[in-house]
Design a protein around this motif. Structure first.
Motif, PDB file in Angstrom:
ATOM      1  N   GLY A 221       2.587  15.772   6.216  1.00 35.91           N
ATOM      2  CA  GLY A 221       3.965  15.944   6.675  1.00 35.91           C
ATOM      3  C   GLY A 221       4.891  14.862   6.178  1.00 35.91           C
ATOM      4  N   TYR A 222       4.848  14.584   4.902  1.00 32.40           N
ATOM      5  CA  TYR A 222       5.679  13.582   4.219  1.00 32.40           C
ATOM      6  C   TYR A 222       5.240  12.134   4.503  1.00 32.40           C
ATOM      7  CZ  TYR A 222       8.825  17.565   3.662  1.00 32.40           C
ATOM      8  OH  TYR A 222       9.344  18.791   3.362  1.00 32.40           O
ATOM      9  N   ALA A 223       4.150  11.929   5.249  1.00 30.39           N
ATOM     10  CA  ALA A 223       3.677  10.559   5.514  1.00 30.39           C
ATOM     11  C   ALA A 223       3.227   9.874   4.222  1.00 30.39           C
ATOM     12  CB  ALA A 223       2.540  10.572   6.525  1.00 30.39           C
ATOM     13  N   GLY A 224       2.866  10.665   3.206  1.00 27.87           N
ATOM     14  CA  GLY A 224       2.436  10.086   1.934  1.00 27.87           C
ATOM     15  C   GLY A 224       3.526   9.347   1.207  1.00 27.87           C
ATOM     16  N   ARG A 225       4.774   9.533   1.641  1.00 23.24           N
ATOM     17  CA  ARG A 225       5.892   8.840   0.979  1.00 23.24           C
ATOM     18  C   ARG A 225       6.060   7.406   1.481  1.00 23.24           C
ATOM     19  NH1 ARG A 225      10.749  13.289   0.354  1.00 23.24           N
ATOM     20  NH2 ARG A 225       9.431  15.099  -0.090  1.00 23.24           N
ATOM     21  N   GLN A 226       5.388   7.068   2.565  1.00 27.74           N
ATOM     22  CA  GLN A 226       5.615   5.774   3.208  1.00 27.74           C
ATOM     23  C   GLN A 226       4.866   4.649   2.472  1.00 27.74           C
ATOM     24  OE1 GLN A 226       4.110   4.660   7.329  1.00 27.74           O
ATOM     25  NE2 GLN A 226       6.255   5.198   7.759  1.00 27.74           N
ATOM     26  N   VAL A 227       5.574   3.540   2.230  1.00 25.32           N
ATOM     27  CA  VAL A 227       4.991   2.356   1.594  1.00 25.32           C
ATOM     28  C   VAL A 227       4.926   1.241   2.636  1.00 25.32           C
ATOM     29  CG1 VAL A 227       5.164   0.684  -0.278  1.00 25.32           C
ATOM     30  CG2 VAL A 227       5.988   3.032  -0.620  1.00 25.32           C
ATOM     31  N   ARG A 228       3.741   0.700   2.830  1.00 24.87           N
ATOM     32  CA  ARG A 228       3.542  -0.382   3.814  1.00 24.87           C
ATOM     33  C   ARG A 228       3.370  -1.709   3.090  1.00 24.87           C
ATOM     34  NH1 ARG A 228       0.477   3.811   5.110  1.00 24.87           N
ATOM     35  NH2 ARG A 228      -1.423   2.799   4.369  1.00 24.87           N
ATOM     36  N   PHE A 229       3.810  -2.783   3.731  1.00 24.07           N
ATOM     37  CA  PHE A 229       3.839  -4.097   3.079  1.00 24.07           C
ATOM     38  C   PHE A 229       3.177  -5.169   3.943  1.00 24.07           C
ATOM     39  CE2 PHE A 229       7.705  -1.869   1.610  1.00 24.07           C
ATOM     40  CZ  PHE A 229       7.428  -1.839   0.261  1.00 24.07           C
ATOM     41  N   ARG A 230       2.584  -6.135   3.271  1.00 25.33           N
ATOM     42  CA  ARG A 230       2.172  -7.397   3.905  1.00 25.33           C
ATOM     43  C   ARG A 230       3.124  -8.456   3.393  1.00 25.33           C
ATOM     44  NH1 ARG A 230      -2.617  -7.291   6.510  1.00 25.33           N
ATOM     45  NH2 ARG A 230      -2.886  -9.528   6.325  1.00 25.33           N
ATOM     46  N   VAL A 231       3.685  -9.235   4.315  1.00 26.70           N
ATOM     47  CA  VAL A 231       4.801 -10.118   3.957  1.00 26.70           C
ATOM     48  C   VAL A 231       4.601 -11.525   4.509  1.00 26.70           C
ATOM     49  CG1 VAL A 231       6.461  -8.224   3.806  1.00 26.70           C
ATOM     50  CG2 VAL A 231       6.075  -9.356   6.014  1.00 26.70           C
ATOM     51  N   VAL A 232       5.271 -12.475   3.896  1.00 22.75           N
ATOM     52  CA  VAL A 232       5.348 -13.850   4.397  1.00 22.75           C
ATOM     53  C   VAL A 232       6.808 -14.269   4.358  1.00 22.75           C
ATOM     54  CG1 VAL A 232       3.028 -14.515   3.639  1.00 22.75           C
ATOM     55  CG2 VAL A 232       4.970 -14.848   2.105  1.00 22.75           C
ATOM     56  N   LYS A 233       7.134 -15.276   5.124  1.00 24.33           N
ATOM     57  CA  LYS A 233       8.496 -15.805   5.077  1.00 24.33           C
ATOM     58  C   LYS A 233       8.696 -16.609   3.789  1.00 24.33           C
ATOM     59  CE  LYS A 233       9.779 -16.068   9.957  1.00 24.33           C
ATOM     60  NZ  LYS A 233      10.302 -16.950  11.021  1.00 24.33           N
ATOM     61  N   PHE A 234       9.938 -16.657   3.339  1.00 25.10           N
ATOM     62  CA  PHE A 234      10.237 -17.445   2.146  1.00 25.10           C
ATOM     63  C   PHE A 234      10.004 -18.936   2.394  1.00 25.10           C
ATOM     64  CE2 PHE A 234      12.429 -13.618   0.737  1.00 25.10           C
ATOM     65  CZ  PHE A 234      12.147 -13.614  -0.625  1.00 25.10           C
TER      66      PHE A 234
ATOM     67  N   THR B  33       0.859  -1.182   0.000  1.00 25.28           N
ATOM     68  CA  THR B  33       0.000   0.000   0.000  1.00 25.28           C
ATOM     69  C   THR B  33       0.897   1.233   0.000  1.00 25.28           C
ATOM     70  OG1 THR B  33      -1.672  -1.156   1.303  1.00 25.28           O
ATOM     71  CG2 THR B  33      -1.851   1.219   1.179  1.00 25.28           C
ATOM     72  N   PRO B  34       0.789   2.104  -1.005  1.00 23.36           N
ATOM     73  CA  PRO B  34      -0.136   2.109  -2.143  1.00 23.36           C
ATOM     74  C   PRO B  34       0.167   0.986  -3.141  1.00 23.36           C
ATOM     75  CG  PRO B  34       0.849   4.275  -1.767  1.00 23.36           C
ATOM     76  CD  PRO B  34       1.644   3.304  -0.975  1.00 23.36           C
ATOM     77  N   ASP B  35      -0.825   0.641  -3.968  1.00 29.07           N
ATOM     78  CA  ASP B  35      -0.640  -0.352  -5.009  1.00 29.07           C
ATOM     79  C   ASP B  35       0.298   0.170  -6.083  1.00 29.07           C
ATOM     80  OD1 ASP B  35      -4.104  -1.453  -4.861  1.00 29.07           O
ATOM     81  OD2 ASP B  35      -2.320  -2.197  -3.809  1.00 29.07           O
ATOM     82  N   ALA B  36       0.859  -0.749  -6.855  1.00 32.10           N
ATOM     83  CA  ALA B  36       1.718  -0.359  -7.965  1.00 32.10           C
ATOM     84  C   ALA B  36       0.943   0.530  -8.942  1.00 32.10           C
ATOM     85  CB  ALA B  36       2.227  -1.604  -8.690  1.00 32.10           C
ATOM     86  N   GLY B  37       1.587   1.618  -9.401  1.00 32.24           N
ATOM     87  CA  GLY B  37       0.958   2.516 -10.355  1.00 32.24           C
ATOM     88  C   GLY B  37       0.121   3.616  -9.745  1.00 32.24           C
ATOM     89  N   ALA B  38      -0.045   3.565  -8.403  1.00 31.26           N
ATOM     90  CA  ALA B  38      -0.865   4.587  -7.743  1.00 31.26           C
ATOM     91  C   ALA B  38      -0.130   5.925  -7.731  1.00 31.26           C
ATOM     92  CB  ALA B  38      -1.197   4.159  -6.326  1.00 31.26           C
ATOM     93  N   CYS B  39      -0.888   7.002  -7.791  1.00 30.17           N
ATOM     94  CA  CYS B  39      -0.332   8.344  -7.711  1.00 30.17           C
ATOM     95  C   CYS B  39      -0.119   8.699  -6.235  1.00 30.17           C
ATOM     96  CB  CYS B  39      -1.276   9.343  -8.375  1.00 30.17           C
ATOM     97  SG  CYS B  39      -0.626  11.024  -8.419  1.00 30.17           S
ATOM     98  N   VAL B  40       1.113   9.122  -5.886  1.00 27.45           N
ATOM     99  CA  VAL B  40       1.461   9.362  -4.487  1.00 27.45           C
ATOM    100  C   VAL B  40       1.703  10.847  -4.260  1.00 27.45           C
ATOM    101  CG1 VAL B  40       3.110   8.863  -2.654  1.00 27.45           C
ATOM    102  CG2 VAL B  40       2.506   7.076  -4.304  1.00 27.45           C
ATOM    103  N   ASP B  41       1.080  11.395  -3.220  1.00 29.80           N
ATOM    104  CA  ASP B  41       1.319  12.779  -2.805  1.00 29.80           C
ATOM    105  C   ASP B  41       2.466  12.766  -1.804  1.00 29.80           C
ATOM    106  OD1 ASP B  41      -0.753  15.438  -1.341  1.00 29.80           O
ATOM    107  OD2 ASP B  41       1.369  15.341  -1.904  1.00 29.80           O
ATOM    108  N   LEU B  42       3.657  13.149  -2.268  1.00 27.84           N
ATOM    109  CA  LEU B  42       4.858  13.060  -1.442  1.00 27.84           C
ATOM    110  C   LEU B  42       4.788  13.951  -0.207  1.00 27.84           C
ATOM    111  CD1 LEU B  42       7.600  13.102  -4.234  1.00 27.84           C
ATOM    112  CD2 LEU B  42       6.673  11.122  -3.030  1.00 27.84           C
ATOM    113  N   TYR B  43       3.949  14.982  -0.234  1.00 24.00           N
ATOM    114  CA  TYR B  43       3.944  15.967   0.851  1.00 24.00           C
ATOM    115  C   TYR B  43       2.699  15.880   1.730  1.00 24.00           C
ATOM    116  CZ  TYR B  43       7.656  17.673  -2.107  1.00 24.00           C
ATOM    117  OH  TYR B  43       8.799  17.745  -2.859  1.00 24.00           O
ATOM    118  N   ALA B  44       1.893  14.816   1.527  1.00 23.64           N
ATOM    119  CA  ALA B  44       0.674  14.676   2.335  1.00 23.64           C
ATOM    120  C   ALA B  44       1.027  14.338   3.777  1.00 23.64           C
ATOM    121  CB  ALA B  44      -0.221  13.587   1.737  1.00 23.64           C
TER     122      ALA B  44
END
Length: 279
Positions: free
Chosen positions: A58-71, A45-56
């Protein structure tokens, strides 16, 4: 970033104005990420191709969050498409536990018992998607009781049950049956034995998982006495060809061999009914 390790994702983000956010265990087990090399991204999140507001915010819009699993988790290595494993024959508890490790937050698990209510002991007889097909949404398990599973492993066919005294589960797991009354006797004869007149599917037909067996029954009167031409009586059923009472005309009964008879006039010019073979 889906398919990358968290280390690879962090390196890629350093070349942009985006930053690494939280890494959440997608299996729901709440495991913590200690070594980014051991964790693979299954959603972002955001998904690939999403438009990101870098300054939203206080710069929190730059953060990318992930859901992950172990290999080491049982998911498709290095790709975004998950493939459905073969769960046929496994008990529902272990199948659901394994599937939970495979699914991302966009997926879910549905369970249907083909003959009743699902339990952890039930065996998986089919899945949606089928084994080897891609998992794109919710996973569905169709299950049956262990006894039903064992029964169908022998590729059974419907036996000839005509004339047998009926009780639920005769020779089969009880869950497979529905009973239908083919003939309702007059008041006073409900205490008799139920006897099978026919089945659906018919004798000799193959039986398949998920199918209901319908057993049609009539009542073999308990203790009915019929009088033959010699004056002798027959208990626990009818005597083929014997005279029956006029008040019983149109009623059905069974011989000692389980064949079905009807109390009817024997022919033109006769008003004394007899027990004749039922049509």
């Amino acid at each position: 970033m889906v398919g990358l390790s968290l280390t690879e994702a962090n390196t890629a983000l350093q070349a942009t104005k985006l930053t690494m956010g939280d890494g959440t265990d997608a299996t729901g087990q709440g495991r913590h990420v200690f070594d980014r090399n051991n964790w693979r991204i299954v959603a972002q999140t955001p998904d690939a191709g999403a438009c990101v507001d870098l300054y939203a915010n206080g710069y929190a819009g730059r953060q990318v969050r992930f859901r992950v699993v172990k290999f080491t988790d049982p998911v498709a290595p290095g790709g975004t498409t998950l493939t459905m494993p073969n769960y046929i024959g496994k008990d529902l508890k272990s199948a659901k536990a394994a599937a939970t490790l495979m699914l991302s937050h966009k997926n879910g698990i549905e369970t249907t018992d083909l003959y009743g209510y699902p339990s952890d002991r039930d065996r998986v007889v089919s899945t949606s998607p089928a084994a080897g097909e891609p998992v794109t949404g919710a996973v569905k398990f169709n299950v049956v009781d262990p006894e039903v599973w064992d029964f169908f492993q022998g590729n059974p066919t419907m036996p000839d049950m005509t004339g047998q005294k009926w009780h639920y589960g005769i020779g089969f797991p009880a869950a497979l049956f529905e009973e239908a009354t083919e003939h309702t006797p007059p008041d006073g004869y409900y205490h008799g034995d139920h006897v099978v007149t026919r089945t659906a599917p018919a004798a000799g037909q193959p039986l398949v998982v998920g199918q209901k067996i319908i057993v049609y029954t009539d009542v073999k009167a308990d203790g009915r006495i019929t009088t033959g031409s010699s004056g002798s009586g027959a208990h626990q059923g009818v005597t083929p060809g014997a005279f029956c009472k006029k008040k019983d005309k149109g009623e059905y009964g069974y011989s000692s061999t389980g064949k079905r008879y009807v109390c009817t006039t024997s022919g033109a010019g006769s008003d004394q009914p007899k027990w004749m073979p039922a049509p």
